[in-house]
Design a protein around this motif. Structure first.
Motif, PDB file in Angstrom:
ATOM      1  N   SER A 196       0.837  -1.195   0.000  1.00  0.00           N
ATOM      2  CA  SER A 196       0.000   0.000   0.000  1.00  0.00           C
ATOM      3  C   SER A 196       0.871   1.243   0.000  1.00  0.00           C
ATOM      4  CB  SER A 196      -0.897  -0.009   1.240  1.00  0.00           C
ATOM      5  OG  SER A 196      -1.439   1.259   1.486  1.00  0.00           O
ATOM      6  N   LYS A 216      -6.666  -9.207  -6.933  1.00  0.00           N
ATOM      7  CA  LYS A 216      -7.212  -9.502  -5.613  1.00  0.00           C
ATOM      8  C   LYS A 216      -6.217  -9.137  -4.507  1.00  0.00           C
ATOM      9  CE  LYS A 216     -10.203 -13.221  -7.328  1.00  0.00           C
ATOM     10  NZ  LYS A 216     -10.564 -14.653  -7.236  1.00  0.00           N
ATOM     11  N   THR A 233      -4.309  -7.632  -1.438  1.00  0.00           N
ATOM     12  CA  THR A 233      -4.756  -7.198  -0.112  1.00  0.00           C
ATOM     13  C   THR A 233      -3.542  -6.846   0.728  1.00  0.00           C
ATOM     14  OG1 THR A 233      -4.648  -9.437   0.820  1.00  0.00           O
ATOM     15  CG2 THR A 233      -6.752  -8.754  -0.164  1.00  0.00           C
ATOM     16  N   TRP A 274      -6.944  -1.776   5.473  1.00  0.00           N
ATOM     17  CA  TRP A 274      -6.154  -2.035   4.280  1.00  0.00           C
ATOM     18  C   TRP A 274      -6.907  -1.576   3.048  1.00  0.00           C
ATOM     19  CZ3 TRP A 274      -1.528  -2.513   5.576  1.00  0.00           C
ATOM     20  CH2 TRP A 274      -1.079  -3.359   6.588  1.00  0.00           C
ATOM     21  N   ASP A 275      -6.180  -1.074   2.074  1.00  0.00           N
ATOM     22  CA  ASP A 275      -6.806  -0.699   0.813  1.00  0.00           C
ATOM     23  C   ASP A 275      -7.042  -1.948  -0.036  1.00  0.00           C
ATOM     24  OD1 ASP A 275      -4.153  -1.250   0.452  1.00  0.00           O
ATOM     25  OD2 ASP A 275      -3.729   0.431  -0.878  1.00  0.00           O
ATOM     26  N   ASP A 276      -8.071  -1.899  -0.894  1.00  0.00           N
ATOM     27  CA  ASP A 276      -8.273  -3.017  -1.801  1.00  0.00           C
ATOM     28  C   ASP A 276      -7.426  -2.780  -3.048  1.00  0.00           C
ATOM     29  OD1 ASP A 276      -9.608  -1.199  -3.437  1.00  0.00           O
ATOM     30  OD2 ASP A 276     -11.593  -1.871  -2.821  1.00  0.00           O
ATOM     31  N   ALA A 277      -7.501  -3.712  -3.991  1.00  0.00           N
ATOM     32  CA  ALA A 277      -6.631  -3.641  -5.169  1.00  0.00           C
ATOM     33  C   ALA A 277      -6.838  -2.359  -5.964  1.00  0.00           C
ATOM     34  CB  ALA A 277      -6.867  -4.860  -6.056  1.00  0.00           C
ATOM     35  N   GLN A 278      -8.095  -1.990  -6.199  1.00  0.00           N
ATOM     36  CA  GLN A 278      -8.375  -0.810  -7.010  1.00  0.00           C
ATOM     37  C   GLN A 278      -7.911   0.471  -6.318  1.00  0.00           C
ATOM     38  OE1 GLN A 278      -9.240  -0.926 -10.190  1.00  0.00           O
ATOM     39  NE2 GLN A 278      -9.100  -3.139  -9.912  1.00  0.00           N
ATOM     40  N   GLU A 279      -8.064   0.546  -5.009  1.00  0.00           N
ATOM     41  CA  GLU A 279      -7.578   1.712  -4.266  1.00  0.00           C
ATOM     42  C   GLU A 279      -6.060   1.810  -4.365  1.00  0.00           C
ATOM     43  OE1 GLU A 279     -10.741   2.334  -0.606  1.00  0.00           O
ATOM     44  OE2 GLU A 279      -9.243   0.738  -0.460  1.00  0.00           O
ATOM     45  N   ARG A 280      -5.397   0.679  -4.293  1.00  0.00           N
ATOM     46  CA  ARG A 280      -3.936   0.666  -4.365  1.00  0.00           C
ATOM     47  C   ARG A 280      -3.462   1.111  -5.750  1.00  0.00           C
ATOM     48  NH1 ARG A 280      -0.825  -4.321  -1.727  1.00  0.00           N
ATOM     49  NH2 ARG A 280      -2.390  -3.731  -0.200  1.00  0.00           N
ATOM     50  N   ARG A 297      -3.138 -12.525  -6.172  1.00  0.00           N
ATOM     51  CA  ARG A 297      -3.250 -11.731  -4.946  1.00  0.00           C
ATOM     52  C   ARG A 297      -1.928 -11.053  -4.624  1.00  0.00           C
ATOM     53  NH1 ARG A 297      -5.508 -14.154   0.832  1.00  0.00           N
ATOM     54  NH2 ARG A 297      -5.727 -12.153   1.930  1.00  0.00           N
TER      55      ARG A 297
END
Length: 288
Positions: free
Chosen positions: A109, A214, A216, A224-230, A249
């Motif tokens: 992240s 995916k 995490t 934690w941010d998800d994939a799209q946020e990251r 992942r």
């Protein structure tokens, strides 16, 4: 595809070593046997020295820089996996002339890379927990096959069926040596955690990022941010970087090997075509 040498930087954790890259290297060599693939054990891991001391990114980077200098001072593309990214950034900061590009696979992240971890807390964890008998007991517990399997399913792999015997056997074999715990404890104590924003801003070389769809964070935090946020955070912070996403992942070179290799080779070929940055190398692919 023709590219110059790649320096593969494995992640740090219980049982992790350069053997993490075995599948990646095998897959790469199936389509390209000319690129030099350097896959050393980081300090404290695998067959490297295992000093009983706090290790920071600069310590791991120093050995990698020595390795590159031994290979005729030829620049390499740094390929980091997960939270080994700060090690690559430390190499770039110290010896930018030895780096021709940066590849970050499954990067942490962005918040992790810009929020420093309290130094006092790291020192306390090291002295009071990891250096004492509790640390020894913890490592013995963490290297059990049942724990390694559970952790891998819960934190690393998108599909629990991919947590196979090859993965677990390798981790168990590498963690059998108790002195490998010092590298793991250095990582867990957070000595790599600091604000790396300046190092990012100083990078002049091409950057390529590969995310798992995916992806995490590691652990149970709800923040934690998800994939799209990251992916969005990195796009905002590094607008000149190129990024891609594939199924998987957090351990893409192992769980999604073919797609990982194909995507990276495609980017390198594009870089060579666009800027002639990457010159042919005829060194045999090697693993150190």
């Amino acid at each position: 595809m023709k590219a110059e040498r790649l320096l593969l930087i494995h992640p740090i954790g219980v049982g992790l070593s350069s053997r993490f890259w075995d599948r990646f290297i095998t897959c790469w060599r199936a389509s390209d046997n000319t690129t030099a693939l350097l896959a050393p054990d980081l300090l404290g891991c695998g067959g490297s020295e295992h000093p009983n001391q706090q290790l920071a990114p600069e310590d791991w980077a120093a050995h990698l820089i020595d390795l590159l200098k031994e290979h005729n001072n030829a620049p390499a593309v740094l390929v980091s996996q997960g939270a080994s990214l700060p090690i690559a950034l430390a190499v770039l900061e110290t010896a930018p002339e030895l780096v021709s590009g940066l590849v970050a696979i499954s990067p942490p992240s962005w918040r992790i890379l810009e929020e420093p971890f309290p130094k006092m807390q790291s020192q306390l964890l090291w002295r009071l927990l990891f250096q004492g008998p509790i640390g020894s007991l913890f490592y013995r517990y963490a290297r059990r096959r049942a724990f390694l399997k559970s952790f891998s399913i819960n934190n690393l792999f998108a599909n629990h069926k991919d947590v196979d015997s090859e993965w677990l056997d390798t981790l168990g074999q590498e963690a059998a040596n108790m002195t490998t715990r010092w590298a793991t404890f250095s990582f867990l104590a957070g000595f790599w955690r600091r604000n790396w924003t300046k190092q990012w801003q100083d990078i002049k070389q091409p950057i390529w990022l590969l995310f798992g769809l995916k992806a995490t964070g590691i652990g149970r935090s709800k923040n934690w941010d998800d994939a799209q946020e990251r992916i969005h955070a990195y796009a905002q912070q590094l607008p000149n970087a190129v990024s891609a996403s594939i199924d998987g992942r957090n351990v893409l070179p192992y769980e999604s090997t073919d797609a990982c290799v194909t995507q990276l080779q495609s980017w390198l070929l594009h870089q060579e075509t666009a800027s002639s940055r990457f010159k042919p190398q005829f060194d045999p692919a090697s693993r150190l």
